[in-house]
Design an enzyme around this catalytic site. Structure first.
Site, PDB file in Angstrom:
ATOM      1  N   ASP A 236      41.091  33.908  37.732  1.00 47.95           N
ATOM      2  CA  ASP A 236      40.918  33.153  36.496  1.00 47.95           C
ATOM      3  C   ASP A 236      39.455  33.173  36.036  1.00 47.95           C
ATOM      4  O   ASP A 236      38.549  32.946  36.851  1.00 47.95           O
ATOM      5  CB  ASP A 236      41.344  31.701  36.764  1.00 47.95           C
ATOM      6  N   GLU A 298      41.018  38.194  34.793  1.00 47.33           N
ATOM      7  CA  GLU A 298      41.167  37.690  33.431  1.00 47.33           C
ATOM      8  C   GLU A 298      39.855  38.013  32.746  1.00 47.33           C
ATOM      9  O   GLU A 298      38.821  37.420  33.060  1.00 47.33           O
ATOM     10  CB  GLU A 298      41.413  36.187  33.417  1.00 47.33           C
TER      11      GLU A 298
END
Ligand code: NOJ
Length: 584
Positions: A236, A298
């Site tokens: 993330d 990401e």
């Protein structure tokens, strides 16, 4: 140069049949191709499916999806043709950001089940040939994480330096940095009278990645999950691990955002060069495991050049940086998609592409590409675009049945905090996180018991848009996805063929060829997508081929193909028509 055998089948096909139905491949269900060899990494052949656990399947009737629920749907995913699931965070969390605020990295949130449930899920998934990819949040923790509580407890706590603490300036914030979720990225902690930095919500303090103990702790956590047998991580917000130590102000851009803040360029809080040292360390860690775990970043990078850097100069960083350039296209445009697929295909690092059109943070593809009149046809076209190029596609739960984005109608119904801060301009991300629609059963579509109120309402269209109904309709979007996924796993050109753009100047039709290496036996696959609302007649120019002599067979299409249009020299594509053709 490749020699293409001369066959007259095209002519014969035209004589025998004037119409093929929406063509679907005749291949049988075959075992998923998963290789663990280093030279043929499994993740290049895999189709990844994102599961948002809160919304996938509730097994204990509390209105929230859970691990046992996911387990009960593994066979569905297997039948669909999925090779790996990425599950968004299921760790203990106050759920301010629905799991992206983690308070314990080596446990399971009781809302979702137990560690025992997770172990069973992993085992069952692996036995079906489905790999499990964890979501790991490296950039920040929850403010309820014991690390942060210790860090906040005093100025000289040993963990003080695990987070980014700074004094205020002139009675205000240390600088102008802004949170991605609105307003200042600094929050004052009255106890120690210092500010802590958070790129996201106030409750998500950023870790200090310059502190070696932080790195050690995070790498230990990743080992914990890899030792269990997970097949990698979706990492993330990883481009945001570092911030400028001198706290330079970010430059302002024109205008204001949905939160009423001045627009800003996150120049000093995103993509700092130190992030590559971390990527190399992470890659070493992953490579030390025999099941070749994958690292997915990401990476909402501004250019393909920036994205490309994430692969590493020696291909020693992230295997799959997600391509947000493609995901962020908000219109159906042949020139734009052609350009972006070519760019990632030719990225300077020669890295393997990874792309997607929907996820838990953005409006679903049904609305983003649908024109309001031909959405069902366009959804199939987008499925072809997603599953036929060279690269690793990432699907989002429900896209295979055409789930829509269903935004909350009233501010008081909003669950995602940014929808409250930004209402009405920014309604948050609830709309793309509604429960999976399994059956026509009212009112909860098989997601949870009918007597339960699910954490987000099930959209009313679940009566017709659902797995059960679509399973029995041969022309459904679900069966279309299944056909494409089978094809992708069995057609050699789709597994290992190169990607060649054709008809590069066409304004409406995006076409490309998946080409087998020279000398290999088999057929190439040609894909043509009419991204316009008008019928298009085009010559599909297969390079190096003698057109009249090509044998052509439609494998999949989203319209009833008039066989006469299989003439590559003059192919007629109806509005939003998509066709996948074998050529040899
Ligand atoms: C990206 C995740 O996809 C999003 O859902 C989350 O809110 C932020 N990172 C913060 O973790």
């Amino acid at each position: 140069m490749r020699v293409i055998p001369a066959v007259l089948c095209l002519l014969l096909c035209q004589i025998f049949s004037s119409y093929a139905q929406q063509a679907q491949p005749s291949v049988k269900n075959s075992p998923t191709i998963i290789s663990t060899g280093k030279d043929d990494p499994w993740w290049q052949h895999a189709v990844i499916y994102e599961v948002y656990p809160r919304s996938f399947q509730d097994s204990n009737n509390d209105g929230i999806g859970d691990i046992k629920g996911i387990e009960s749907r593994l066979q569905y995913l297997k039948d669909l043709g999925i090779d790996a699931i990425w599950i968004t965070p299921m760790y203990p969390s106050p759920q301010v950001d629905f799991g992206y605020d983690i308070s314990d990295y080596e446990a399971i949130d009781p809302q979702y089940g137990t560690m025992g449930d997770f172990d069973v899920l992993l085992k069952t998934a692996n036995s079906l040939g489905i790999r499990v990819i964890m979501d790991i949040v490296l950039n920040h923790t929850s403010d309820q994480n014991p690390w942060f509580k210790e860090s906040a407890s005093s100025l000289n706590n040993p963990k003080r330096d695990w987070y980014i603490w700074r004094d205020g300036k002139n009675g205000s914030y240390p600088n102008n940095w802004q949170s991605w979720f609105g307003h200042s990225a600094w929050t004052l902690d009255p106890k120690t009278n210092q500010y802590y930095y958070h790129y996201f919500y106030t409750q998500q303090p950023d870790l200090n990645w310059r502190n070696p103990e932080v790195r050690k702790a995070m790498y230990g956590i990743m080992r914990y999950w890899l030792d269990k047998g997970v097949s990698g991580f979706r990492m993330d917000a990883v481009s945001r691990l570092f911030e400028d130590v001198e706290l330079h102000d970010d430059p302002y851009l024109p205008g204001y955002n949905a939160f009423g803040d001045r627009n800003i360029q996150h120049k000093y809080t995103d993509d700092l060069p130190e992030v590559h040292d971390v990527f190399r360390e992470l890659r070493k860690l992953a490579d030390s495991y025999p099941n070749h775990p994958v690292l997915i970043a990401e990476a909402d990078e501004p250019t393909i050049g920036d994205l490309s850097k994430m692969y590493g100069a020696q291909s020693d960083e992230v295997q799959l940086p997600m391509d947000f350039q493609i995901a962020d296209v908000n219109e159906l445009s042949a020139p734009r998609f052609r350009k972006l697929f070519a760019e990632v295909e030719n990225n300077p690092a020669h890295g393997w592409p990874e792309y997607f059109f929907s996820n838990h943070d953005q409006v679903r593809q049904w609305e983003r590409y649908g024109d309001g009149a031909h959405n069902a046809q366009i959804a199939k076209l987008m499925a072809v675009l997603e599953l036929m190029p060279r690269g690793t596609p990432q699907m989002y739960y429900g896209e295979e049945i055409g789930m829509r984005t269903t935004e909350p109608a009233r501010k008081e119904d909003v669950r995602d905090p940014i929808g409250i801060t930004g209402w009405p301009k920014e309604k948050g991300r609830d709309g793309e996180r509604t429960p999976m629609q399994w059956s026509p059963a009212s009112p909860n579509a098989g997601f949870t018991s009918p007597s339960v109120t699910p954490w987000l309402p099930v959209p009313p269209n679940a009566r017709t848009v659902n797995v059960e109904t679509e399973k029995s309709d041969p022309n459904s979007l679900l069966n279309f996805y299944k056909a494409l996924l089978r094809l992708r796993h069995t057609e050699p050109a789709l597994l290992s063929g190169s990607y060649v753009t054709i008809n590069p100047d066409d304004q409406h039709v995006f076409a490309f060829l998946r080409r087998l290496p020279a000398g290999s036996h088999g057929r190439d696959v040609l894909v043509a997508l009419n991204m316009s609302s008008q019928s298009q007649t085009i010559q599909l120019r297969v390079p190096d081929a003698k057109h009249g002599s090509l044998r052509v067979k439609v494998l999949v299409s989203n319209y009833a193909v008039p066989m006469s249009s299989l003439d590559l020299d003059q192919t007629i594509l109806p509005p939003f028509g998509a066709v996948v053709v074998a050529v040899e």
